[in-house]
Design an enzyme around this catalytic site. Sequence first.
Site, PDB file in Angstrom:
ATOM      1  N   ARG A  27      54.292 -15.094  84.571  1.00 40.01           N
ATOM      2  CA  ARG A  27      53.730 -14.260  85.647  1.00 40.01           C
ATOM      3  C   ARG A  27      52.387 -14.799  86.104  1.00 40.01           C
ATOM      4  O   ARG A  27      52.058 -14.752  87.292  1.00 40.01           O
ATOM      5  CB  ARG A  27      53.578 -12.814  85.154  1.00 40.01           C
ATOM      6  CG  ARG A  27      54.911 -12.067  85.055  1.00 40.01           C
ATOM      7  CD  ARG A  27      54.787 -10.882  84.136  1.00 40.01           C
ATOM      8  NE  ARG A  27      55.951  -9.999  84.134  1.00 40.01           N
ATOM      9  CZ  ARG A  27      57.086 -10.242  83.479  1.00 40.01           C
ATOM     10  NH1 ARG A  27      57.237 -11.360  82.788  1.00 40.01           N
ATOM     11  NH2 ARG A  27      58.081  -9.360  83.512  1.00 40.01           N
ATOM     12  N   ASP A 331      64.051  -8.575  72.753  1.00 41.29           N
ATOM     13  CA  ASP A 331      64.116  -9.957  72.262  1.00 41.29           C
ATOM     14  C   ASP A 331      64.005 -10.034  70.738  1.00 41.29           C
ATOM     15  O   ASP A 331      64.197 -11.103  70.158  1.00 41.29           O
ATOM     16  CB  ASP A 331      63.027 -10.804  72.930  1.00 41.29           C
ATOM     17  CG  ASP A 331      63.283 -10.960  74.427  1.00 41.29           C
ATOM     18  OD1 ASP A 331      64.455 -10.857  74.842  1.00 41.29           O
ATOM     19  OD2 ASP A 331      62.319 -11.171  75.183  1.00 41.29           O
TER      20      ASP A 331
HETATM   21  C1  S3P Z   1      61.443 -10.598  80.268  1.00 41.42           C
HETATM   22  C2  S3P Z   1      62.215  -9.478  80.261  1.00 41.42           C
HETATM   23  C3  S3P Z   1      63.388  -9.311  79.380  1.00 41.42           C
HETATM   24  C4  S3P Z   1      63.336 -10.268  78.201  1.00 41.42           C
HETATM   25  C5  S3P Z   1      63.003 -11.660  78.619  1.00 41.42           C
HETATM   26  C6  S3P Z   1      61.658 -11.721  79.326  1.00 41.42           C
HETATM   27  C7  S3P Z   1      60.347 -10.691  81.240  1.00 41.42           C
HETATM   28  O1  S3P Z   1      64.547  -9.581  80.133  1.00 41.42           O
HETATM   29  O2  S3P Z   1      64.556 -10.256  77.497  1.00 41.42           O
HETATM   30  O3  S3P Z   1      62.947 -12.522  77.481  1.00 41.42           O
HETATM   31  O4  S3P Z   1      59.492 -11.585  81.112  1.00 41.42           O
HETATM   32  O5  S3P Z   1      60.297  -9.844  82.147  1.00 41.42           O
HETATM   33  P1  S3P Z   1      65.256  -8.440  81.042  1.00 41.42           P
HETATM   34  O6  S3P Z   1      64.307  -8.007  82.086  1.00 41.42           O
HETATM   35  O7  S3P Z   1      66.460  -9.106  81.643  1.00 41.42           O
HETATM   36  O8  S3P Z   1      65.628  -7.351  80.085  1.00 41.42           O
END
Ligand code: S3P
Length: 443
Positions: A27, A331
Amino acid sequence: MSSRRFEPTRGLAGTVAAPPDKSISHRAALLAAMSEGSCRISGYLDAADTRSTLAAMEALGAAVEIEEEGGGRLGVRVRGVGLRGPRAAKPIDVGNAGTLIRLLSGWLASQEGQSFELSGDESIQRRPMGRVIDPLVQMGARIDPDPDPPGTPPLRIEGAALHGIHYRMPVASAQVKSCLLLAGLLAEGETVVQEPQPTRDHTERMLAAAGVPVRSEPVSALPTAPSPARVTVSAVERLRQPDLTVPGDLSSAAFHLVAGLLVPGSVVRVEGVGLNPTRVGLLGILNRMGARIEVEESSFQAGEPVGAVTARHGELQATRVDGAEIALAIDELPLVALLGCFAGGETLVAGAEELRHKESDRIATVVDGLAALGADIVAHEDGFAVRGTGGLRGGRIAAHGDHRIAMLGAVAGLASREGVEVDGVEAAAISYPGFEADLASLR
Ligand code: S3P
């Protein structure tokens, strides 16, 4: 593909500095590229996934200067192209990074008169993009995914004029929420995204720091913390992301902490860990399991609480994980399966079908992987059940190109009776290139 053996051990001891947070690093680079002016990001994660984001930002016209800060950290200076400035002459390669392709789609979909193509590795080309394409199309976007399998990358995006929508997400996904919030920065009217369960809120915190009026309201009156949110943004003229230092990643630190809980005689401390309430689901699960965990919150970094976590070996009890806790620990659920092998009783994870859409089908890779090591574990459509047998025999596990499965195998090996050979151990470098060295430093 390389394989590595992780032998059973005792008495892990020491302190590890948590590697930088992957979600926040992605981000930070993206919002810096969307900003006007220049921003310095310190402690940026030096890993394959987050390198993909830096390369993508450069391909879109941002100026990116990188210096090594040591310890798997980069100092990155980004001169942004501004909200309306991204241009790309060639397809953009997102590598293995799901967060990158989903968030970037939101920004690029709003670039009238520009076209883009986003693609990545074999795993990315199987991951579902309908979850971002459907709401973006409702906002006026023109996105063409690959037909095989339907709704997957490569994505062809023809930039279009977008309008805000009110969207109730069918899945609890921070990536979908973030994608729509970024699209909302260039859309006419208000964009409102409501989540069914609380998900990580790094994007909201960072947008607010970059000068965007973001409104986040709890949608549940229940006294649960955190609550699912309804998040509102409107179009802005510009972003101005301030300089920042990325906090450590609890999702990476968790492998060392779980090693400390499972290997007899261990005391493992991880410092500089981000403790955002929308990321610490694992700590609540560990508390219920009776784990000897100590958390010391010490500072605030990039708008996020940060501290140290210490884990001591001890007995564990089974628990049930479902509902709001799933997204808050998404995760870390593979590690919950491993913990369950050592806990008294049956540990159940339910309502976690999202695991099937990660870098691998993590219900299949975790259950098959741990079963091959001697675990008493069964897969369900939406999770798994594991019966603790007081330990784990060991054997051989395949990472399937999934970084978290590679690290899971390593920790399982240290805690097993006979050791574990991890095939494809190099996948760990997608999020944590220093993983093996940090783990070895505790032996
Ligand atoms: C993340 C959100 C999660 C996570 C991924 C990173 C993020 O995924 O599993 O490792 O940085 O917004 P999802 O939004 O698909 O649940």
